[in-house]
Design a protein around this motif. Structure first.
Motif, PDB file in Angstrom:
ATOM      1  N   ILE A   1      33.344 -29.664  42.338  1.00 21.83           N
ATOM      2  CA  ILE A   1      31.911 -29.020  41.692  1.00 21.83           C
ATOM      3  C   ILE A   1      31.456 -28.063  41.505  1.00 21.83           C
ATOM      4  CG2 ILE A   1      29.849 -29.104  42.234  1.00 21.83           C
ATOM      5  CD1 ILE A   1      30.562 -32.051  43.965  1.00 21.83           C
ATOM      6  N   ASN A   2      31.404 -27.640  40.071  1.00 20.60           N
ATOM      7  CA  ASN A   2      30.457 -26.604  39.882  1.00 20.60           C
ATOM      8  C   ASN A   2      32.126 -25.362  39.340  1.00 20.60           C
ATOM      9  OD1 ASN A   2      28.000 -26.193  39.749  1.00 20.60           O
ATOM     10  ND2 ASN A   2      27.839 -26.032  42.622  1.00 20.60           N
TER      11      ASN A   2
ATOM     12  N   ARG B   1      27.250 -34.151  27.858  1.00 20.97           N
ATOM     13  CA  ARG B   1      27.829 -34.172  29.539  1.00 20.97           C
ATOM     14  C   ARG B   1      29.366 -35.972  28.964  1.00 20.97           C
ATOM     15  NH1 ARG B   1      23.208 -32.722  30.738  1.00 20.97           N
ATOM     16  NH2 ARG B   1      22.698 -32.073  32.701  1.00 20.97           N
TER      17      ARG B   1
ATOM     18  N   LYS C   1      28.978 -30.776  32.383  1.00 21.18           N
ATOM     19  CA  LYS C   1      27.605 -30.723  31.449  1.00 21.18           C
ATOM     20  C   LYS C   1      29.136 -29.569  30.181  1.00 21.18           C
ATOM     21  CE  LYS C   1      24.735 -27.982  31.029  1.00 21.18           C
ATOM     22  NZ  LYS C   1      22.653 -28.039  31.047  1.00 21.18           N
TER      23      LYS C   1
ATOM     24  N   GLU D   1      29.066 -31.206  37.395  1.00 19.83           N
ATOM     25  CA  GLU D   1      28.284 -31.086  37.877  1.00 19.83           C
ATOM     26  C   GLU D   1      28.439 -32.467  39.254  1.00 19.83           C
ATOM     27  OE1 GLU D   1      24.747 -30.686  35.268  1.00 19.83           O
ATOM     28  OE2 GLU D   1      25.558 -31.851  34.506  1.00 19.83           O
ATOM     29  N   LYS D   2      28.777 -33.385  38.968  1.00 20.24           N
ATOM     30  CA  LYS D   2      29.070 -34.613  39.838  1.00 20.24           C
ATOM     31  C   LYS D   2      30.554 -35.320  40.196  1.00 20.24           C
ATOM     32  CE  LYS D   2      26.577 -39.086  40.248  1.00 20.24           C
ATOM     33  NZ  LYS D   2      26.210 -40.055  39.844  1.00 20.24           N
TER      34      LYS D   2
END
Length: 291
Positions: free
Chosen positions: A79-80, A95, A33, A68-69
């Motif tokens: 992730i994150n 994205r 993102k 995000e993925k």
């Protein structure tokens, strides 16, 4: 997914806010993102038709965002995480799907989004020039456009070098340059009078032929990141390795380098941002936020 799309080469009029499809997600992919992208002179040159581009075209090459993925062949630990991503298919979009693992570099917690994203087209280019300078036998280094983002980054990289550095600054940028030098604890530099020309290397960042003319006439060695077709000037266009990006992020983390930031705009203000960048002197990198 919203994106900033270049439809033609008529400058700001070429821009469109459009919907594009999310790229196909592969086992090696990461979905990011987008948080922030740098507005580079390179992007504006594309809009004005000075650099060839296949249309329609999503602007941008570098970005900062949060993962995000991840695909099944990528670590879920990503992730994150905030990452610096390099994406040849454009970054001015909500994205980014990155398929090439080395082009996604984790960002240390202590480094802000604005500093991290300014590595792209700023500190990375300065690092290319830094390596050329350090390997060179020339002892005197004249730098045009030393007040630019790349110039100030390069001066910070060279701070501990034994080279004699001579920055060339336009008069209207002198106060700004002196303030930045003080902020970054840079040394007091000398002028270019009475230089030993045989020991001099000119590093051109400004891209103004008039600044190079006298050096060309005197046969001084010149490298440039901005001039491609001038006899007597060697054009430099190189990338750096992913591990070197990680190294540069560490320099930011440790406070060894600070990159100058001018203004931040939201993505829907892109036309205002481009107008600002084209009509006002460079006072740091202009950034586009997607959050």
């Amino acid at each position: 997914m919203k994106a900033v799309i270049q439809r033609d080469t008529n400058g700001i009029k070429a821009l469109d806010f459009g919907e594009i499809e999310v790229e196909k997600f592969l086992p090696t992919s990461i979905l990011i993102k987008t948080s922030m992208v740098p507005l580079l002179p390179y992007d504006v040159m594309k809009l004005n038709g000075k650099i060839p581009v296949t249309l329609p075209h999503v602007l941008g090459y570098g970005a900062v965002g949060r993962v995000e993925k991840v695909g099944k062949f990528r670590s879920e630990k990503l992730i994150n995480q905030r990452v610096l991503v390099l994406n040849p298919s454009g970054t001015f979009k909500e994205r980014i799907t990155s398929h090439i693992p080395p082009l996604t570099i984790p960002i240390p917690d202590a480094v802000t989004d604005s500093q991290a994203v300014s590595v792209v087209g700023g500190l990375d280019t300065a690092f290319v020039l830094y390596k050329k300078i350090i390997k060179s036998s020339h002892q005197i280094i004249v730098i045009t456009g030393a007040n630019s983002v790349i110039g100030l980054a390069l001066l910070q990289l060279l701070k501990s070098s034994d080279k004699t550095i001579v920055p060339l600054i336009r008069e209207k940028s002198a106060n700004y340059f002196q303030k930045r030098c003080k902020d970054y604890q840079l040394p007091v530099y000398s002028g270019d009078e009475n230089l030993k020309l045989e020991a001099t290397l000119v590093v051109d960042i400004a891209g103004q032929e008039i600044l190079l003319k006298s050096y060309i006439e005197r046969g001084v060695d010149i490298i440039s990141i901005a001039q491609q077709n001038i006899l007597g000037v060697r054009f430099i266009s190189e990338g750096i390795f992913p591990g070197e990006y990680a190294k540069l992020l560490e320099l930011l983390k440790n406070g060894d380098i600070i990159l100058p930031i001018d203004r931040e705009f939201y993505y829907h203000e892109i036309k205002e941002a481009i107008n600002y960048q084209e009509n006002f002197p460079s006072r740091g990198r202009n950034l586009i936020s997607f959050v």
